[in-house]
Design a protein around this motif. Structure first.
Motif, PDB file in Angstrom:
ATOM      1  N   ARG A  76      -6.240   7.948 -27.917  1.00 25.85           N
ATOM      2  CA  ARG A  76      -6.136   9.236 -28.598  1.00 25.85           C
ATOM      3  C   ARG A  76      -6.128  10.390 -27.611  1.00 25.85           C
ATOM      4  N   ASP A  77      -7.039  10.341 -26.639  1.00 20.20           N
ATOM      5  CA  ASP A  77      -7.147  11.436 -25.679  1.00 20.20           C
ATOM      6  C   ASP A  77      -5.876  11.589 -24.857  1.00 20.20           C
ATOM      7  N   LEU A  78      -5.326  10.483 -24.387  1.00 23.05           N
ATOM      8  CA  LEU A  78      -4.083  10.562 -23.613  1.00 23.05           C
ATOM      9  C   LEU A  78      -2.915  10.988 -24.486  1.00 23.05           C
ATOM     10  N   LEU A  79      -2.907  10.525 -25.737  1.00 26.74           N
ATOM     11  CA  LEU A  79      -1.826  10.895 -26.644  1.00 26.74           C
ATOM     12  C   LEU A  79      -1.829  12.398 -26.904  1.00 26.74           C
ATOM     13  N   ILE A  80      -3.000  12.954 -27.142  1.00 25.17           N
ATOM     14  CA  ILE A  80      -3.091  14.405 -27.355  1.00 25.17           C
ATOM     15  C   ILE A  80      -2.624  15.145 -26.111  1.00 25.17           C
ATOM     16  N   TRP A  81      -3.060  14.677 -24.941  1.00 22.53           N
ATOM     17  CA  TRP A  81      -2.679  15.336 -23.688  1.00 22.53           C
ATOM     18  C   TRP A  81      -1.161  15.328 -23.513  1.00 22.53           C
ATOM     19  N   ALA A  82      -0.513  14.236 -23.886  1.00 22.43           N
ATOM     20  CA  ALA A  82       0.950  14.166 -23.760  1.00 22.43           C
ATOM     21  C   ALA A  82       1.638  15.016 -24.822  1.00 22.43           C
ATOM     22  N   ILE A  83       1.083  15.029 -26.046  1.00 25.98           N
ATOM     23  CA  ILE A  83       1.723  15.747 -27.152  1.00 25.98           C
ATOM     24  C   ILE A  83       1.691  17.252 -26.915  1.00 25.98           C
ATOM     25  N   VAL A  84       0.560  17.771 -26.438  1.00 30.59           N
ATOM     26  CA  VAL A  84       0.464  19.230 -26.271  1.00 30.59           C
ATOM     27  C   VAL A  84       1.424  19.732 -25.198  1.00 30.59           C
ATOM     28  N   GLN A  85       1.941  18.821 -24.363  1.00 31.27           N
ATOM     29  CA  GLN A  85       2.942  19.203 -23.366  1.00 31.27           C
ATOM     30  C   GLN A  85       4.366  18.839 -23.797  1.00 31.27           C
ATOM     31  N   ASN A  86       4.481  18.329 -25.035  1.00 32.30           N
ATOM     32  CA  ASN A  86       5.791  18.002 -25.603  1.00 32.30           C
ATOM     33  C   ASN A  86       6.524  16.957 -24.764  1.00 32.30           C
ATOM     34  N   ARG A  87       5.793  15.936 -24.320  1.00 28.41           N
ATOM     35  CA  ARG A  87       6.384  14.873 -23.512  1.00 28.41           C
ATOM     36  C   ARG A  87       6.724  13.695 -24.425  1.00 28.41           C
ATOM     37  N   ARG A  88       7.960  13.602 -24.771  1.00 27.14           N
ATOM     38  CA  ARG A  88       8.417  12.679 -25.804  1.00 27.14           C
ATOM     39  C   ARG A  88       8.205  11.214 -25.412  1.00 27.14           C
ATOM     40  N   GLU A  89       8.785  10.798 -24.291  1.00 28.89           N
ATOM     41  CA  GLU A  89       8.727   9.390 -23.900  1.00 28.89           C
ATOM     42  C   GLU A  89       7.295   8.952 -23.615  1.00 28.89           C
ATOM     43  N   LEU A  90       6.552   9.808 -22.924  1.00 29.64           N
ATOM     44  CA  LEU A  90       5.169   9.462 -22.590  1.00 29.64           C
ATOM     45  C   LEU A  90       4.328   9.318 -23.855  1.00 29.64           C
ATOM     46  N   ALA A  91       4.507  10.222 -24.795  1.00 28.68           N
ATOM     47  CA  ALA A  91       3.755  10.134 -26.044  1.00 28.68           C
ATOM     48  C   ALA A  91       4.115   8.878 -26.812  1.00 28.68           C
ATOM     49  N   GLY A  92       5.389   8.504 -26.784  1.00 28.43           N
ATOM     50  CA  GLY A  92       5.798   7.287 -27.474  1.00 28.43           C
ATOM     51  C   GLY A  92       5.166   6.039 -26.875  1.00 28.43           C
ATOM     52  N   ILE A  93       5.087   5.984 -25.552  1.00 33.13           N
ATOM     53  CA  ILE A  93       4.479   4.816 -24.890  1.00 33.13           C
ATOM     54  C   ILE A  93       2.990   4.738 -25.205  1.00 33.13           C
ATOM     55  N   ILE A  94       2.308   5.864 -25.152  1.00 31.74           N
ATOM     56  CA  ILE A  94       0.865   5.865 -25.416  1.00 31.74           C
ATOM     57  C   ILE A  94       0.592   5.572 -26.887  1.00 31.74           C
ATOM     58  N   TRP A  95       1.414   6.140 -27.790  1.00 25.69           N
ATOM     59  CA  TRP A  95       1.207   5.872 -29.214  1.00 25.69           C
ATOM     60  C   TRP A  95       1.349   4.389 -29.521  1.00 25.69           C
ATOM     61  N   ALA A  96       2.246   3.715 -28.801  1.00 24.66           N
ATOM     62  CA  ALA A  96       2.416   2.276 -29.019  1.00 24.66           C
ATOM     63  C   ALA A  96       1.158   1.494 -28.669  1.00 24.66           C
ATOM     64  N   GLN A  97       0.242   2.101 -27.889  1.00 25.76           N
ATOM     65  CA  GLN A  97      -1.011   1.440 -27.532  1.00 25.76           C
ATOM     66  C   GLN A  97      -2.142   1.776 -28.501  1.00 25.76           C
ATOM     67  N   SER A  98      -1.892   2.716 -29.422  1.00 27.30           N
ATOM     68  CA  SER A  98      -2.976   3.214 -30.262  1.00 27.30           C
ATOM     69  C   SER A  98      -3.336   2.222 -31.348  1.00 27.30           C
ATOM     70  N   GLN A  99      -4.569   2.356 -31.829  1.00 23.62           N
ATOM     71  CA  GLN A  99      -5.060   1.474 -32.888  1.00 23.62           C
ATOM     72  C   GLN A  99      -4.916   2.158 -34.246  1.00 23.62           C
ATOM     73  N   ASP A 100      -5.441   3.343 -34.366  1.00 28.41           N
ATOM     74  CA  ASP A 100      -5.336   4.115 -35.608  1.00 28.41           C
ATOM     75  C   ASP A 100      -4.010   4.850 -35.591  1.00 28.41           C
ATOM     76  N   CYS A 101      -2.910   4.091 -35.691  1.00 35.13           N
ATOM     77  CA  CYS A 101      -1.598   4.632 -35.338  1.00 35.13           C
ATOM     78  C   CYS A 101      -1.028   5.573 -36.395  1.00 35.13           C
ATOM     79  N   ILE A 102      -1.281   5.328 -37.680  1.00 28.52           N
ATOM     80  CA  ILE A 102      -0.739   6.219 -38.711  1.00 28.52           C
ATOM     81  C   ILE A 102      -1.391   7.591 -38.592  1.00 28.52           C
ATOM     82  N   ALA A 103      -2.713   7.604 -38.488  1.00 27.02           N
ATOM     83  CA  ALA A 103      -3.416   8.882 -38.330  1.00 27.02           C
ATOM     84  C   ALA A 103      -2.980   9.579 -37.047  1.00 27.02           C
ATOM     85  N   ALA A 104      -2.800   8.809 -35.971  1.00 26.88           N
ATOM     86  CA  ALA A 104      -2.376   9.406 -34.700  1.00 26.88           C
ATOM     87  C   ALA A 104      -1.002  10.054 -34.834  1.00 26.88           C
ATOM     88  N   ALA A 105      -0.067   9.377 -35.494  1.00 26.95           N
ATOM     89  CA  ALA A 105       1.279   9.927 -35.648  1.00 26.95           C
ATOM     90  C   ALA A 105       1.258  11.199 -36.493  1.00 26.95           C
TER      91      ALA A 105
END
Length: 1499
Positions: free
Chosen positions: A620-649
């Motif tokens: 979650r922490d890395l995903l937020i860090w990538a999202i606030v910088q609008n980094r598309r590919e990085l956010a997609g890779i990190i989201w694929a590792q997430s557990q609570d994925c619907i809430a994260a998306a």
């Protein structure tokens, strides 16, 4: 050797690395040179951007102060004339080109021209922007510098004033300065690969800068790239370092205040012996020594500049690397060979392009041979083949020199890469260049994993994940996840998603990687242009103003900004620390190196049960860090590792939508919205998979309280983000329908429900069914409670109640409105009071504990609530007036208006209808169009009304009639009510008041004196009326219809989604509403008042909308969700591959690959065929000679001597890869039987150059007629302890060689050595230098090297093993000057038992004890040392003694450790693990290997 003499344009471009590294002493003047690129970007963002004129002014003042040119101040006439036949000075310039003082006769008469005296430095007058006339508008930078300009100043100019980013790689391209021909395919491959490596890695390309030879090839490669690339791909930085005095048309570049821009004419036809600058280079450094027409002036400065840049460190993301440098060679002549030799000597890897011609082909042809086979004869053959025109100019000494240099070049195969088109799997030059750098890095000796770590840093800096996969992540090294943490941080900060994916594939676990230190460091290194960083700065600035001037960034600041983005329905993700925790939170984060092995966040936050706890979720922490910088590919890779994925998306969608509202850059805002839409689709995809698998568990995911996302639910996040597509999903709508029907079955007909509402006894007849069988079986209160608590029943009861309220209110207003309120009116007041209580309950209903302010803002954000409040307030105002007898009638009017607003409230009730709901949404959208239309209409109405009123009526003073004439009548005109008197036809004075005194009649228009005929211009009023009706009736009304039509079409497409989204609000409202309708709802309100105020029971959201699961149940649910997320990702990947565009692209790539393989196969076949034919020819020649010998023998009538029988040479392998080092090559690495270091051309710490000695000429027995080595003996202060210089025979006659000469032992461990002309001869052969060099005595110089070892042990005391063998640790020393470590020993003075260098690291009282240890040690080596200081007459021999401690508790070992003490602060001492990659000096590695073999230990 070939001198670095002045050359003409046709000579070879000598560009190189020949100058040894020197200390840069002027860096203190420029302390900001070593700042990282990221810090420079931050400083630029914080500073106000300078305009172009301000930049030019700064440059015009800075360059003349810091950069100089050279001018000849003394005219000394030369014996040579210029090309134009004019008299010139020795510097090459004519008399007119000198300054006035230089031409005075008394100054130069009788003096010889000396550049050191006659040439002086002056402020440069040549700099600015350069534009090539007729070749487009591309603008470059240029500057004229003195050849003595410090490299640090030039580097500062390039990075600070020219604005170049610090490079990740330096590519020095060298080769022939003449135009040469290359095969078209090879030229294409070279151009494409060179630019690709520069563009992908962010490299600088440095060339000679002229429009000829290899520089022209590089320029054309850059030109082709710029024509075919987009703007976003960036510019390739190509820096040309050329000689100022050899540039044609350079006069146009001279501008004392700078040329902005200066126009340069590229004239190849008229350049003569000069050269033109290449128009495709981006920057030019023009080196001036005050002469004209002298080539090669730029080489020393270029060499020093390249060396200086390669010593700089670039830091990004907490990882610092020295800028690597590589030399790329095309074609070339003698100067190019010297450049390659210097580069290899200085450790710079070289890439030789085979097929480009001359020197490149000579080296490429012999690179795969063992050094012993590279003979003078072979080199002579190759030179005759590739240097046909100038082969006759090669003397024997020059061929020997070439042979020696090529042998030394080939000997360091790890630094040499041969690019062969289509061979060895090489297809692109860029891969060859990067592989060469990695191969050079692999060959360097490092401690532990430093070597691999350095290679990985290079790959990350270059952003070449393909190189990392193929060259670094192999079976040769097993990476520990912790070793990848620093580079993982660098990849995240520099936005390299492919590397992040690679690290995750190779074992990096985010739970171990994301520590408190790491997270803080990541947020401290946000992109400078990031909007989130600006918001963080605002929060910090507010805190500093409020209480803490020195406040630092902490995670609760991040949480504060995130809560603004996610909404107040979520709790802070990172709570504010307590005062006791603050010191622990303010952890220092290193600026350069990031310690990712720090304390984890969980250990830092151990809170008691009385405080808020939070869970560390690294994904979650890395995903937020990538999202606030609008980094598309990085956010997609990190989201694929997430557990609570619907809430994260859904949370990502919400954050991005909020940021897009504040983002000023339109492109960035659109990218954010596109990424938000993508994450919404991800949430929909995963939920669809879950819903297909199990509807009930999928609906649990919707209302599960997510601790990681601020104790909110997926449904709340979707509603906050206004993700209509997600909310309109069939599964979510089915869930909302289930909530709407409560415990009733969904398939109950609405008519059944209404019947049971009207006739309650029907409940017990089974007319309606319940979901729970228990309720179906039970009767009485349970069924009634379940029925009347269903939201659908509550809704319809409220509808009936509301209709009754409206009917009663209408009856009272129209029929029963008495001065004294009747009982019906009192009932209405009671009813209204119940409505007020219900609205108050909704306002204060706070199950999430958001606070009154937030609840109030949420309440009033709903339009229908605003309408309710307005209607109630209007009713209360009317009631107040109604109760006052004097305002009874106004009270009734206000109550009538309130009735209208209460009726409008019915629209909200009908939004639940699937038929009427979407239509109401369309009406709401059209109301906005009406308001915009009214603005346009008001312009026409007012303009026509004022004009009409002014023309027709004179001085109307009544305000109400002015309003009627200007607005009301003009508005009615649109609908056909045209004033009768406007055209004078129906003019009647009886219908108006002449003086405006009648309050019920308008004032009469302008008329004649008799007052019977109109006096106003009828034609004008009629014309205005026609124009007015044309624009309003035809234009504006049709515009309104078109707007309505557009809105209808636009909304109709999404009406269903909008209705489904808004349906939730109505369902949630009635789900939490008391079951009794007004006015009976007062009883429920009384009950709530007792519960909240008296019993203090807090409000709780019903479990149907927000449910906190048990830990085990939640873990199982999240695991199930994660499993289905993987299914979704796989299905998505398959769908992408099945798309026609993707399939066409795959087929295209396969066809391209097949074509390349076919081309490579053709090249390989032809090459293989050539090699086989050459081998066959050699065999045929040998067979012919054998047959000739047989015939000769038979003729002599005897069998002859077997000495003359020719032996068939073994056939060479057809394909031997360059990188493979077989047993023969491993043997030659050690010297191939001859000393190697002792024959290096440059003698250490001196300007002396050895005579070149190829391998075959090393033994003294081999004749070497031209051997004429120089004599060198270094001057030393301790003359009493050293031998005489040796240049005279008398002092040497007193020395006794091969025996004990007083205290000095001149015996060799290799037996007696020869003495010639009074000087001893090196037993290992020639070295290319006579004298004793920097050694102390002629003959053998004896040394002692102790090899002190112990077993390496783990924490338990057990001996560590590797590959079954035990591991040793050895004592090593590092001194300030050399960069390598060494064994603690050295040369012994006469009569001393311990070397002086060993004494320097031992306490004086320990010397006898150490002598005893050495006497007890085992001798592992005794003999000659291949040292670069050796000469023909002096050499080093050593004795290596092994001292091993078996037990780690050995008293002697502990005593030795206590003895170790470096008196010199620059000396380092350490115990190091014994390994073949340990960086040791000279032959110490061979000695250490023998010691390891002695104990059977790992090496």
């Amino acid at each position: 050797m070939e001198p670095l003499a002045p050359r003409r344009a046709g000579s070879e471009q000598e560009e190189g690395f020949g100058v040894p590294p020197r200390r840069v002493t002027d860096l203190g003047m420029l302390p900001h040179l070593r700042r990282s690129h990221s810090s420079l970007c931050k400083s630029r963002r914080l500073q106000c951007p300078l305009s172009s004129s301000e930049k030019q002014e700064n440059l015009s003042s800075w360059i003349p102060e810091n950069i100089k040119k050279k001018e000849c101040l003394y005219f000394v006439e030369s014996s040579k004339l210029s090309d134009a036949g004019k008299v010139v000075c020795e510097c090459g310039y004519t008399r007119e080109q000198h300054v006035e003082e230089a031409t005075k006769p008394h100054v130069f008469q009788g003096k010889e021209w000396d550049p050191k005296k006659h040439v002086q430095e002056m402020p440069t007058d040549t700099f600015g922007d350069i534009v090539f006339t007729g070749l487009g508008q591309k603008v470059g930078k240029y500057v004229r510098v003195s050849q003595d300009t410090p490299s640090s100043v030039i580097y500062h100019l390039m990075t600070q004033h020219w604005g170049l980013d610090v490079p990740n790689l330096l590519i020095s391209v060298t080769g022939g300065a003449k135009n040469f021909n290359m095969k078209l395919r090879l030229k294409s491959i070279f151009r494409r690969g060179l630019v690709k490596v520069a563009q992908t890695t962010g490299a600088w390309i440095i060339t000679g800068g002229s429009h000829t030879g290899v520089m022209k090839q590089v320029g054309e490669a850059v030109r082709d790239f710029s024509l075919s690339s987009s703007y976003k791909e960036g510019e390739v930085i190509t820096i040309g370092v050329a000689t100022w005095g050899t540039i044609h048309n350079r006069e146009g570049l001279v501008h004392p205040t700078g040329g902005f821009p200066a126009e340069y004419v590229l004239d190849e036809e008229g350049q003569g012996n000069l050269t033109c600058l290449d128009s495709n280079h981006s920057h030019f450094i023009l080196v001036d020594d005050g002469t004209h027409g002298q080539y090669g002036v730029e080489i020393p400065l270029r060499t020093k500049l390249e060396k200086f840049i390669s010593e700089q460190t670039k830091e990004r993301g907490g990882v610092a690397i020295k800028i690597p440098i590589v030399c790329v060679v095309l074609e070339g002549g003698p100067g190019t060979l010297h450049t390659i030799y210097n580069a290899i000597t200085n450790g710079t890897p070289c890439v030789i392009v085979e097929g480009s011609g001359r020197v490149a082909d000579v080296i490429a042809q012999v690179a795969s041979l063992p050094v012993s086979e590279i003979t003078i004869c072979l080199i002579q053959q190759k030179l005759s083949l590739f240097f046909q025109e100038m082969f006759e100019t090669f003397t024997e000494s020059r061929v020997v020199e070439w042979t020696k240099k090529i042998q030394d070049i080939v000997r360091k195969r790890q630094l040499l890469t041969i690019f062969r088109e289509g061979k060895d799997g090489q297809q692109d030059v860029d891969v060859a260049i990067l592989q060469a750098l990695l191969k050079a890095s692999q060959s360097q000796d490092h401690f532990g994993h430093e070597n691999w770590d350095h290679q990985l840093k290079l790959a990350v800096a270059w952003n070449r994940v393909d190189i990392a996969r193929s060259e670094i992540f192999t079976d040769q090294w097993q990476w520990k996840p912790s070793d990848l943490h620093p580079t993982m941080t660098a990849a995240l900060i520099s936005n390299k998603p492919e590397f992040v994916k690679l690290f995750l594939e190779n074992g990096v676990r985010l739970k171990e990687f994301v520590t408190w230190d790491t997270l803080l460091y990541l947020y401290e290194n946000l992109e400078p242009s990031c909007l989130f960083q600006c918001k963080l700065h605002k929060v910090l600035a507010e805190e500093r103003l409020a209480c803490a001037p020195a406040a630092r960034l902490h995670m609760h600041h991040v949480a504060q900004v995130l809560r603004e983005l996610l909404g107040d329905s979520t709790q802070p993700l990172y709570p504010r620390p307590r005062h006791s925790d603050r010191p622990r939170l303010s952890l220092p984060v290193p600026h350069i190196k990031l310690n990712v092995q720090g304390v984890s966040l969980r250990s830092l936050y151990k809170r008691s049960s009385g405080h808020v706890t939070f869970t560390m979720d690294p994904v979650r922490d890395l995903l937020i860090w990538a999202i606030v910088q609008n980094r598309r590919e990085l956010a997609g890779i990190i989201w694929a590792q997430s557990q609570d994925c619907i809430a994260a998306a859904l949370a990502c969608s919400k954050i991005l939508k909020e940021l897009s509202k504040e983002e000023e850059d339109t492109d960035s805002s659109e990218e954010m919205l596109a990424l938000a839409d993508e994450f919404e689709h991800r949430a929909i995809g995963v939920f669809t998979e879950c819903y297909r698998k199990d509807e009930e568990r999928a609906q649990k995911l919707l209302i599960r309280v997510s601790e990681a996302w601020g104790k909110t639910t997926c449904l709340q996040l979707a509603l906050e983000a206004k993700d209509m597509k997600f909310v309109s999903h069939g599964g979510i709508q089915a869930f909302l329908t289930k909530v709407w029907w409560g415990q009733l079955c969904v398939d109950n007909g609405l008519w059944r429900v209404i019947l049971c509402m009207l006739a309650c006894p029907l409940l017990f007849t089974g007319l309606v069914s319940f979901r729970e069988k228990r309720l179906q079986a039970l009767g009485g209160p349970a069924r009634a409670r379940a029925f009347f608590n269903a939201p659908v029943v509550i809704f319809h009861l409220n509808i009936l109640s509301y209709f009754a309220f409206l009917c009663l209110l209408a009856y009272v207003l129209m029929v029963d409105f008495q001065p004294t309120p009747s009982w019906c009116e009192c009932l209405i007041y009671l009813w209204l009071f119940s409505l007020v209580c219900e609205e108050t309950r909704q306002l204060f209903y706070d199950p999430d504990e958001c606070g009154l302010r937030k609840m109030a803002s949420l309440y009033f954000s709903d339009f229908w609530n605003k309408l309710d409040v307005a209607a109630i307030l209007l009713f209360i105002a009317g009631l107040t007036c109604r109760l006052i007898p004097s305002t009874l009638y106004p009270g009734r009017i206000v109550l009538s208006l309130a009735f209208i607003m209460f009726c409008l409230r019915l629209m909200h009730i009908f939004t639940v209808s699937k038929t009427l709901g979407p239509k109401i949404i369309i009406v709401k959208r059209m109301m906005k169009d009406v308001f915009f239309f009214l603005f346009l209409l008001a312009v026409w109405v007012v303009s026509f009304g004022v004009a009409k009123q002014a023309i027709l009526i004179h001085n109307e003073s009544r305000v109400d009639w002015i309003f009627r004439g200007v607005v009301y009548h003009s508005y009615l005109t649109i609908f056909g009510q045209i004033p009768a008197y406007i055209d004078g036809v129906n003019f009647n004075m009886d219908q108006c008041s002449p003086n405006g005194t009648d309050p019920y009649k308008p004032k009469c228009p302008e008329s004649d004196a008799a007052g019977q005929a109109p006096a106003f211009p009828e034609w004008l009023t009629v014309l205005l009326l026609c124009l007015y009706l044309l624009f309003t009736n035809i234009l504006l009304l049709n515009l309104l219809i078109a707007m309505f039509n557009y809105t209808f079409q636009q909304v109709q497409e999404h009406t269903d989604q909008i209705w489904k989204f808004q349906r939730h609000d109505l369902i949630e409202e009635y789900h939490g509403r008391p079951p009794a309708p007004p006015p009976f709802i007062l009883l429920s309100h009384l009950q709530l008042l007792v519960k909240r105020v008296v019993l203090k029971i807090p409000a709780k959201r019903h479990k149907q909308l927000k449910n906190k699961l048990e830990k085990n149940e939640e873990a199982a649910l999240l695991s199930w969700e994660m499993y289905l997320k993987e299914n979704y990702l796989q299905n998505r990947q398959c769908q992408l591959q099945q798309q026609p565009e993707q399939r066409i692209q795959d087929i295209s790539s396969k066809v391209d690959a097949m074509v390349e393989l076919l081309d490579m196969d053709r090249v390989k076949r032809s090459s293989s065929m050539e090699q086989r034919l050459a081998s066959l020819e050699e065999q045929v020649a040998q067979t012919t000679r054998a047959l000739q010998w047989i015939v000769t023998t038979l003729k002599d009538s005897g069998f002859g001597s077997e000495a003359g029988v020719p032996t068939l040479a073994p056939q060479r392998a057809t394909d031997e890869p360059d990188a493979e080092l077989g047993s023969r090559r491993q043997a030659e690495e050690a010297g191939d039987g001859y000393h190697v270091n002792a024959r290096h051309l440059l003698y250490p710490n001196s300007p002396v150059t050895r005579f070149p000695v190829p391998n075959e000429k090393v033994p003294w027995q081999v004749e070497f007629a031209i051997y004429d080595p120089p004599f060198y003996t270094a001057e030393r202060k301790d003359t009493a302890l050293v031998d005489p210089v040796g240049d005279a025979p008398e002092p040497l006659s007193r020395i006794s060689f091969n025996t004990l000469d007083g205290p000095r032992d001149r015996r060799s461990f290799h037996g007696a050595y020869a003495v010639r002309d009074g000087l001893p001869l090196n037993p290992m052969g020639r070295t290319g230098l006579r004298g004793r060099g920097s050694l102390s005595c002629f003959g053998p110089n004896h040394a002692l090297h102790p090899v002190v070892t112990r077993w390496r042990r783990n924490q338990d005391g057990a001996i560590c093993r590797k590959s079954i063998k035990k591991m040793l640790e050895v004592l090593v020393v590092k001194r300030p000057l050399p960069e390598l470590w060494a064994l603690p020993g050295g040369s012994r003075e006469p009569g001393e038992k311990l070397p002086q260098k060993l004494k320097q690291i031992l306490r004086r009282e320990s010397w006898p004890a150490v002598e005893d240890l050495l006497q007890q040690g085992v001798e592992v080596y005794k003999g000659y040392v291949d040292d670069p200081r050796n000469t023909d007459n002096a050499w080093i021999e050593t004795v290596a003694i092994s001292v091993h401690f078996q037990d780690h508790n050995d008293v002697e070992l502990k005593r030795l450790n206590s003895y170790l003490h470096a008196r010199d602060p620059g000396v380092s001492i350490r115990w190091q693990v014994v390994d073949r990659r340990i960086p040791l000096y000279a032959n110490h590695k061979t000695i250490l290997q023998k010691a390891a073999a002695l104990f059977g230990a790992h090496y």
